[in-house]
Design an enzyme around this catalytic site. Structure first.
Site, PDB file in Angstrom:
ATOM      1  N   ASP A  23      10.333  29.156 -39.082  1.00  0.00           N
ATOM      2  CA  ASP A  23      11.386  29.050 -39.950  1.00  0.00           C
ATOM      3  C   ASP A  23      12.711  28.337 -39.224  1.00  0.00           C
ATOM      4  O   ASP A  23      13.644  28.323 -39.631  1.00  0.00           O
ATOM      5  CB  ASP A  23      11.933  30.515 -40.341  1.00  0.00           C
ATOM      6  CG  ASP A  23      12.689  31.053 -39.494  1.00  0.00           C
ATOM      7  OD1 ASP A  23      12.777  31.129 -38.393  1.00  0.00           O
ATOM      8  OD2 ASP A  23      13.768  31.859 -40.286  1.00  0.00           O
ATOM      9  N   GLU A  24      12.397  27.654 -37.997  1.00  0.00           N
ATOM     10  CA  GLU A  24      13.453  26.735 -37.340  1.00  0.00           C
ATOM     11  C   GLU A  24      12.907  25.671 -36.789  1.00  0.00           C
ATOM     12  O   GLU A  24      11.908  25.587 -36.330  1.00  0.00           O
ATOM     13  CB  GLU A  24      14.478  27.667 -36.515  1.00  0.00           C
ATOM     14  CG  GLU A  24      13.776  28.059 -35.158  1.00  0.00           C
ATOM     15  CD  GLU A  24      14.161  28.891 -34.294  1.00  0.00           C
ATOM     16  OE1 GLU A  24      15.554  28.381 -33.649  1.00  0.00           O
ATOM     17  OE2 GLU A  24      13.878  29.859 -34.095  1.00  0.00           O
TER      18      GLU A  24
ATOM     19  N   ASP B  61      17.849  27.089 -39.642  1.00  0.00           N
ATOM     20  CA  ASP B  61      17.185  28.378 -39.335  1.00  0.00           C
ATOM     21  C   ASP B  61      17.342  28.927 -40.896  1.00  0.00           C
ATOM     22  O   ASP B  61      18.238  29.128 -41.225  1.00  0.00           O
ATOM     23  CB  ASP B  61      17.718  29.373 -38.280  1.00  0.00           C
ATOM     24  CG  ASP B  61      17.085  30.514 -38.024  1.00  0.00           C
ATOM     25  OD1 ASP B  61      16.412  30.889 -37.002  1.00  0.00           O
ATOM     26  OD2 ASP B  61      16.723  31.313 -38.888  1.00  0.00           O
TER      27      ASP B  61
HETATM   28  P1  TTP Z   1      14.189  34.951 -37.543  1.00  0.00           P
HETATM   29  O1  TTP Z   1      14.793  33.443 -37.824  1.00  0.00           O
HETATM   30  O2  TTP Z   1      14.528  35.581 -36.274  1.00  0.00           O
HETATM   31  O3  TTP Z   1      14.595  36.169 -38.778  1.00  0.00           O
HETATM   32  P2  TTP Z   1      15.040  35.591 -40.413  1.00  0.00           P
HETATM   33  O4  TTP Z   1      14.656  34.591 -40.723  1.00  0.00           O
HETATM   34  O5  TTP Z   1      14.210  36.961 -40.874  1.00  0.00           O
HETATM   35  O6  TTP Z   1      16.525  36.066 -40.421  1.00  0.00           O
HETATM   36  P3  TTP Z   1      17.696  35.358 -39.790  1.00  0.00           P
HETATM   37  O7  TTP Z   1      18.277  35.021 -41.615  1.00  0.00           O
HETATM   38  O8  TTP Z   1      18.494  36.247 -39.068  1.00  0.00           O
HETATM   39  O9  TTP Z   1      17.356  34.094 -39.494  1.00  0.00           O
HETATM   40  O10 TTP Z   1      12.617  34.933 -37.526  1.00  0.00           O
HETATM   41  C1  TTP Z   1      11.799  34.017 -38.729  1.00  0.00           C
HETATM   42  C2  TTP Z   1      10.709  35.026 -39.027  1.00  0.00           C
HETATM   43  O11 TTP Z   1       9.940  35.405 -38.191  1.00  0.00           O
HETATM   44  C3  TTP Z   1      11.174  36.388 -39.746  1.00  0.00           C
HETATM   45  O12 TTP Z   1      11.324  36.151 -41.201  1.00  0.00           O
HETATM   46  C4  TTP Z   1      10.024  37.379 -39.636  1.00  0.00           C
HETATM   47  C5  TTP Z   1       9.292  36.764 -38.263  1.00  0.00           C
HETATM   48  N1  TTP Z   1       9.831  37.743 -36.982  1.00  0.00           N
HETATM   49  C6  TTP Z   1       8.927  38.593 -36.793  1.00  0.00           C
HETATM   50  O13 TTP Z   1       7.948  38.846 -37.278  1.00  0.00           O
HETATM   51  N2  TTP Z   1       9.451  39.598 -35.772  1.00  0.00           N
HETATM   52  C7  TTP Z   1      10.718  39.525 -35.291  1.00  0.00           C
HETATM   53  O14 TTP Z   1      10.899  40.468 -34.269  1.00  0.00           O
HETATM   54  C8  TTP Z   1      11.553  38.469 -35.692  1.00  0.00           C
HETATM   55  C9  TTP Z   1      12.745  38.499 -35.014  1.00  0.00           C
HETATM   56  C10 TTP Z   1      11.016  37.474 -36.566  1.00  0.00           C
HETATM   57 MG    MG Z   2      15.602  32.960 -39.736  1.00  0.00          MG
END
Ligand code: TTP
Ligand code: MG
Length: 361
Positions: free
Chosen positions: A114-115, A16
């Site tokens: 992103d995962e 992720d």
């Molecule tokens: P995530 O992997 O949940 O968050 P992240 O990568 O920004 O942070 P982390 O280091 O905690 O993993 O989500 C991936 C992307 O999806 C994030 O960069 C933006 C988008 N997203 C939204 O647009 N709205 C949301 O509520 C969430 C959770 C994510």
């Molecule tokens: Mg993320």
């Protein structure tokens, strides 16, 4: 073969990316690196509507989080760098990350922008799997200028939990021997599927950790949470058959209807739009998707067909949002001529957060 021993032979890797949208922006504009960066709606000096998509870890230190109202983020850190989302950039970066994972020719499954999972069982040992994870993290850093966190475990859910515990830039390995000691003290909120509401309900029942949950009377849990309680108990026992495989991606969800008789009746048209929206949104929810593009199609008497699309700023699965967007598109293209057919199409999808898929409360 007994299910449990089969599970324990699997080695699953989950990646992720860290503060993904914000990290991509910081890579594009090095001058904002190290600053609190918030991606989302325009804060308009605190009066803006809309929410935070994500933010850098520097912004998280101020208490800012994904899905928080942008006005609240502005109060918490008015000097943060606020940027609108630039989806094409993130889609390109995502494809680059996924290409690195896919280059290892192992079973691969992308689950969101992103995962992704890799089934690395053929590497046979956790130490080999760890070496691969180090290599992947390194490739992502050197080739793409980004960081991601990896979890390695015997099942997909545990690998996902593991990738989250040492963010950012983490690498967490949960071998079968450590599975129970890793899971037992974990707060229930860490389980994908347990959101704030479920967490509060579980707290009320005296359940705080995964151990508490595992030991709780399953019948009572089923009475309270329905069948999802069973999958929850399976997951936290470290048993889960869910395999890593690419799933068909749905490109669009649409529904259309032809009137028995062409109509100009605005009430009939509005009610038909409402019904179509209800159907496509139900479909969206069945597929655990959220969409960003709404398209309306109107065919007039004589087969003249018009379509108009609107791309929303944020992904949504909210029926009300889709409905009001559809009505506004209809207002734009309806010219008062008799309508023969109406259609609604939703597209530009992202997988809804896996969190919501297990426990629907
Ligand atoms: P995530 O992997 O949940 O968050 P992240 O990568 O920004 O942070 P982390 O280091 O905690 O993993 O989500 C991936 C992307 O999806 C994030 O960069 C933006 C988008 N997203 C939204 O647009 N709205 C949301 O509520 C969430 C959770 C994510
Ligand atoms: Mg993320």
């Amino acid at each position: 073969m007994e299910k449990r021993s089969m599970d324990q032979q699997r080695i699953i890797l989950h990646l992720d990316m860290d503060s993904f949208y914000a990290s991509v922006e910081m890579r594009e504009n090095p001058e904002i690196k190290g600053k609190p960066v918030v991606i989302g709606a325009d804060p308009k000096n605190g009066t803006g509507r809309g929410v935070v998509s994500t933010c850098s870890y520097e912004a998280r230190a101020f208490g800012i989080r994904s899905a928080m109202p942008i006005s609240q983020a502005f109060v918490l850190c008015p000097h943060a760098v606020f940027l609108p989302p630039q989806f094409p950039r993130y889609a390109k970066a995502s494809a680059e990350v996924m290409a690195i994972l896919k280059s290892h020719n192992l079973p691969f499954q992308q689950v969101s922008i992103d995962e992704a999972f890799l089934d690395v069982s053929t590497l046979k040992s956790y130490s080999e799997a760890t070496d691969l994870a180090v290599r992947i993290k390194n490739d992502i850093r050197t080739q793409l200028g980004l960081t991601g966190s990896i979890g390695i475990a015997p099942t997909k859910v545990v690998a996902k939990i593991a990738s989250d515990v040492n963010k950012p830039d983490g690498l967490t390995v949960v071998s079968p021997e450590n599975l129970h000691s890793f899971l037992a003290p974990m707060p229930v909120r860490k389980i994908p599927g347990v959101g704030r509401k479920a967490e509060a309900e579980l707290f009320e029942m005296g359940i705080r950790t995964i151990k508490d949950l595992a030991e709780y009377d399953i019948q009572v849990l089923i009475a309270r949470f329905g069948r999802s309680a069973i999958s929850l108990q399976t997951i936290i026992s470290g048993i889960d058959d869910d395999i890593v495989e690419e799933r068909d991606t749905v490109k669009s969800v649409s529904r259309e209807t032809t009137f028995l008789k062409d109509t100009t009746d605005e009430q009939v048209i509005a009610a038909t739009i409402d019904a179509l929206v209800r159907d496509v949104c139900r479909n969206l929810s069945d597929e655990s998707l959220r969409c960003r593009t709404v398209t309306i199609k109107v065919r007039y008497h004589g087969f003249v067909t018009k379509t108009k699309a609107k791309t929303l700023l944020h992904y949504t699965d909210d029926e009300k949002t889709v409905r009001s967007c559809s009505h506004s598109l209809m207002r734009d293209i309806f010219d008062g001529c008799p309508v023969r057919l109406l259609g609604i199409r939703l597209s530009t999808f992202e997988k809804r957060d896996a969190r919501q898929m297990i426990l629907k409360l």
